[in-house]
Design an enzyme around this catalytic site. Structure first.
Site, PDB file in Angstrom:
ATOM      1  N   GLY A  15      -0.710  11.539   0.728  1.00  0.00           N
ATOM      2  CA  GLY A  15      -1.862  11.068  -0.026  1.00  0.00           C
ATOM      3  C   GLY A  15      -1.551  10.200  -1.224  1.00  0.00           C
ATOM      4  O   GLY A  15      -2.350  10.112  -2.158  1.00  0.00           O
ATOM      5  N   ASN A  17      -1.476   6.969  -1.286  1.00  0.00           N
ATOM      6  CA  ASN A  17      -2.450   5.861  -1.312  1.00  0.00           C
ATOM      7  C   ASN A  17      -3.811   6.366  -1.774  1.00  0.00           C
ATOM      8  O   ASN A  17      -4.513   5.675  -2.516  1.00  0.00           O
ATOM      9  CB  ASN A  17      -2.550   5.221   0.074  1.00  0.00           C
ATOM     10  CG  ASN A  17      -1.388   4.270   0.322  1.00  0.00           C
ATOM     11  OD1 ASN A  17      -1.365   3.158  -0.174  1.00  0.00           O
ATOM     12  ND2 ASN A  17      -0.408   4.725   1.074  1.00  0.00           N
ATOM     13  N   LEU A  94      -2.788   8.824  10.242  1.00  0.00           N
ATOM     14  CA  LEU A  94      -2.033   8.603  11.488  1.00  0.00           C
ATOM     15  C   LEU A  94      -2.875   8.920  12.711  1.00  0.00           C
ATOM     16  O   LEU A  94      -2.377   9.052  13.817  1.00  0.00           O
ATOM     17  CB  LEU A  94      -0.755   9.453  11.480  1.00  0.00           C
ATOM     18  CG  LEU A  94       0.199   9.139  10.318  1.00  0.00           C
ATOM     19  CD1 LEU A  94       1.430  10.027  10.381  1.00  0.00           C
ATOM     20  CD2 LEU A  94       0.585   7.670  10.339  1.00  0.00           C
ATOM     21  N   ILE A  97      -7.987   5.940  15.685  1.00  0.00           N
ATOM     22  CA  ILE A  97      -9.416   5.794  15.384  1.00  0.00           C
ATOM     23  C   ILE A  97     -10.150   5.455  16.674  1.00  0.00           C
ATOM     24  O   ILE A  97      -9.836   4.474  17.339  1.00  0.00           O
ATOM     25  CB  ILE A  97      -9.632   4.698  14.329  1.00  0.00           C
ATOM     26  CG1 ILE A  97      -8.875   5.065  13.051  1.00  0.00           C
ATOM     27  CG2 ILE A  97     -11.122   4.467  14.061  1.00  0.00           C
ATOM     28  CD1 ILE A  97      -9.273   6.414  12.442  1.00  0.00           C
ATOM     29  N   ASN A 111      -7.458  -0.376   6.676  1.00  0.00           N
ATOM     30  CA  ASN A 111      -6.216   0.383   6.860  1.00  0.00           C
ATOM     31  C   ASN A 111      -5.112  -0.278   6.050  1.00  0.00           C
ATOM     32  O   ASN A 111      -5.120  -1.504   5.856  1.00  0.00           O
ATOM     33  CB  ASN A 111      -5.832   0.387   8.349  1.00  0.00           C
ATOM     34  CG  ASN A 111      -4.543   1.151   8.618  1.00  0.00           C
ATOM     35  OD1 ASN A 111      -4.374   2.267   8.167  1.00  0.00           O
ATOM     36  ND2 ASN A 111      -3.614   0.508   9.324  1.00  0.00           N
ATOM     37  N   HIS A 113      -1.070  -0.923   6.124  1.00  0.00           N
ATOM     38  CA  HIS A 113       0.106  -0.820   6.999  1.00  0.00           C
ATOM     39  C   HIS A 113       1.337  -1.209   6.171  1.00  0.00           C
ATOM     40  O   HIS A 113       1.292  -2.245   5.471  1.00  0.00           O
ATOM     41  CB  HIS A 113      -0.038  -1.721   8.221  1.00  0.00           C
ATOM     42  CG  HIS A 113       1.116  -1.601   9.155  1.00  0.00           C
ATOM     43  ND1 HIS A 113       1.310  -0.493   9.960  1.00  0.00           N
ATOM     44  CD2 HIS A 113       2.171  -2.420   9.374  1.00  0.00           C
ATOM     45  CE1 HIS A 113       2.442  -0.658  10.639  1.00  0.00           C
ATOM     46  NE2 HIS A 113       2.980  -1.808  10.303  1.00  0.00           N
ATOM     47  N   ASP A 154      -3.565  -2.110  14.419  1.00  0.00           N
ATOM     48  CA  ASP A 154      -2.985  -2.991  13.377  1.00  0.00           C
ATOM     49  C   ASP A 154      -3.270  -4.466  13.651  1.00  0.00           C
ATOM     50  O   ASP A 154      -2.433  -5.327  13.393  1.00  0.00           O
ATOM     51  CB  ASP A 154      -1.445  -2.786  13.315  1.00  0.00           C
ATOM     52  CG  ASP A 154      -1.076  -1.356  12.953  1.00  0.00           C
ATOM     53  OD1 ASP A 154      -0.017  -0.899  13.416  1.00  0.00           O
ATOM     54  OD2 ASP A 154      -1.868  -0.697  12.248  1.00  0.00           O
ATOM     55  N   GLU A 184       1.798  -1.182  -1.483  1.00  0.00           N
ATOM     56  CA  GLU A 184       0.657  -0.396  -0.986  1.00  0.00           C
ATOM     57  C   GLU A 184      -0.273   0.070  -2.097  1.00  0.00           C
ATOM     58  O   GLU A 184      -1.505  -0.097  -2.012  1.00  0.00           O
ATOM     59  CB  GLU A 184       1.165   0.834  -0.230  1.00  0.00           C
ATOM     60  CG  GLU A 184       1.894   0.488   1.040  1.00  0.00           C
ATOM     61  CD  GLU A 184       2.359   1.718   1.774  1.00  0.00           C
ATOM     62  OE1 GLU A 184       1.613   2.705   1.831  1.00  0.00           O
ATOM     63  OE2 GLU A 184       3.475   1.693   2.301  1.00  0.00           O
TER      64      GLU A 184
HETATM   65  C1  GRF Z   1       3.483   5.981   4.367  1.00  0.00           C
HETATM   66  O1  GRF Z   1       4.373   5.690   5.433  1.00  0.00           O
HETATM   67  C2  GRF Z   1       2.781   4.758   3.969  1.00  0.00           C
HETATM   68  O2  GRF Z   1       3.653   3.648   4.046  1.00  0.00           O
HETATM   69  C3  GRF Z   1       1.705   4.640   5.000  1.00  0.00           C
HETATM   70  O3  GRF Z   1       1.349   5.989   5.327  1.00  0.00           O
HETATM   71  C4  GRF Z   1       2.409   6.863   4.925  1.00  0.00           C
HETATM   72  C5  GRF Z   1       1.991   7.925   3.950  1.00  0.00           C
HETATM   73  O4  GRF Z   1       1.110   7.395   3.028  1.00  0.00           O
HETATM   74  N1  GRF Z   1       0.578   3.912   4.499  1.00  0.00           N
HETATM   75  P1  GRF Z   1       0.372   8.399   1.957  1.00  0.00           P
HETATM   76  O5  GRF Z   1       1.401   8.760   0.929  1.00  0.00           O
HETATM   77  O6  GRF Z   1      -0.102   9.625   2.738  1.00  0.00           O
HETATM   78  O7  GRF Z   1      -0.746   7.574   1.398  1.00  0.00           O
END
Ligand code: GRF
Length: 210
Positions: A15, A17, A94, A97, A111, A113, A154, A184
């Site tokens: 989490g 992001n 992950l 969708i 999203n 990436h 993607d 990110e």
């Molecule tokens: C990481 O590999 C990030 O690069 C991708 O998702 C994975 C975990 O992200 N976006 P987060 O820390 O759960 O946001």
């Protein structure tokens, strides 16, 4: 004050992001936005702790709890529809969708990436694997991409990208961390802020930023 952009943030893991979005709303770098809820397909992950600390409602919808993927997909869409959100944000999500959700929310799912699409993306390219492949190929620049989600993996219209230099001695873990910190966690909040303030229009595969 125009109506706030309501988000559903879909997560699967740490989490970080999601945290960048929470922090962006708190520090004012993301305006006109509220997180209606966080939805995780995994129980007990860091993203749920982050949501709890921020006082954001969170739900766990795990495919394993449903008798089929189709039943799960329906439950997921019903949950999202019940939240009345404007934008679905895949933040380290992950989950595959479902096409029905993409069709119900055209150019309303984004999203992040961890590579410069169309490089190092598509089936199997997520998490550390993306950075392992970038190092194996010997690229000098990698980075991250925020894009709209369409039916293909993607492959939707690109909103923002940010490049990150690969450095001597990088391991996949070091590179992943740098891409998260320098790319990110910057372009995900920036993309949400642009959408929340009506700065984005999409014309086919072209995203125009006013
Ligand atoms: C990481 O590999 C990030 O690069 C991708 O998702 C994975 C975990 O992200 N976006 P987060 O820390 O759960 O946001």
């Amino acid at each position: 004050m125009s109506k706030k952009l309501r988000l559903a943030v879909l997560v699967s893991g740490g989490g970080t992001n999601l945290q960048a979005i929470i922090d962006g709303i708190a520090d004012g770098s993301i305006t006109n936005t509220e997180i209606a809820a966080v939805i995780s397909n995994n129980p007990g992950v860091g993203a749920l702790d982050r949501a709890a600390r921020a006082g954001v409602p969170a739900f766990v919808l795990s495919p394993k709890e449903y008798e089929s993927r189709a039943v799960f997909n329906t439950a997921l869409q019903e949950k999202i529809d019940s939240l009345g959100v404007d934008l679905i944000v895949l933040a380290g999500c992950l989950l595959k969708i479902p096409e029905s959700l993409v069709e119900a929310y055209p150019n309303r799912i984004i999203n992040i990436h961890p590579a410069l699409i169309p490089a190092f993306c598509g089936k199997g390219y997520y998490g550390l694997k993306v950075h392992e492949e970038a190092l194996k190929r010997g690229v000098k620049l990698t980075g991250a991409t925020v894009h709209f989600v369409n039916a293909d993996l993607d492959a939707g219209p690109i909103i923002l990208q940010k490049a990150v230099a690969v450095q001597e001695g990088d391991t996949p873990e070091i590179l992943q961390r740098r891409v998260m910190e320098e790319a990110e966690w910057k372009i995900m909040p920036e993309a949400i802020n642009l959408i929340a303030n009506g700065c984005i229009t999409v014309e086919g595969m072209q995203v125009h930023i006013q």
